[in-house]
Design a protein around this motif. Structure first.
Motif, PDB file in Angstrom:
ATOM      1  N   ARG A  69     -50.754  13.371  -4.861  1.00  0.00           N
ATOM      2  CA  ARG A  69     -51.658  14.278  -5.574  1.00  0.00           C
ATOM      3  C   ARG A  69     -52.851  13.452  -6.000  1.00  0.00           C
ATOM      4  O   ARG A  69     -52.699  12.442  -6.677  1.00  0.00           O
ATOM      5  CB  ARG A  69     -50.969  14.885  -6.782  1.00  0.00           C
ATOM      6  N   THR A  89     -56.540  13.308  -7.900  1.00  0.00           N
ATOM      7  CA  THR A  89     -57.463  13.923  -8.848  1.00  0.00           C
ATOM      8  C   THR A  89     -58.845  13.358  -8.563  1.00  0.00           C
ATOM      9  O   THR A  89     -59.036  12.148  -8.551  1.00  0.00           O
ATOM     10  CB  THR A  89     -57.059  13.615 -10.300  1.00  0.00           C
ATOM     11  N   GLU A 109     -58.398  18.800  -7.699  1.00  0.00           N
ATOM     12  CA  GLU A 109     -57.169  18.124  -7.286  1.00  0.00           C
ATOM     13  C   GLU A 109     -56.936  18.405  -5.814  1.00  0.00           C
ATOM     14  O   GLU A 109     -57.224  19.500  -5.333  1.00  0.00           O
ATOM     15  CB  GLU A 109     -55.976  18.608  -8.103  1.00  0.00           C
TER      16      GLU A 109
END
Length: 88
Positions: free
Chosen positions: A29, A31, A41
């Motif tokens: 993930r 950001t 994101e």
């Protein structure tokens, strides 16, 4: 096992987008920040964890749509130009 998490400035994300897509495909993930603030994101599809605020907003939207669909439409016009610009 938790998925890896990365924070990347927008300029770097722009330069290495393909690399970030590969990382997302592998479960990371990412950001993306602008001036130090999170703005987006990037992650695997279907992996989005809705926040409480997002869930609340979505539920409120669904209630509003349901209410609007249950109401009977009203016709309130038409008016003539003279009626619209009538002066006292």
């Amino acid at each position: 096992m938790s998925k890896p998490s990365l924070t990347v400035p927008a300029a770097e994300a722009n330069r290495s987008f393909s690399k970030l897509l590969r990382a997302a495909r592998e479960g990371a993930r990412i950001t993306i920040t602008s001036h130090g603030e999170p703005v987006a994101e990037l992650g695997p599809p279907g992996d989005h964890q809705a926040t409480d605020a997002e869930k609340s907003r979505r539920e409120a939207h669904e209630r509003l749509i349901k209410r609007l669909r249950s109401q009977t439409p009203m016709v309130v016009g038409p008016w003539t130009r003279e009626e619209l610009y009538e002066r006292d």
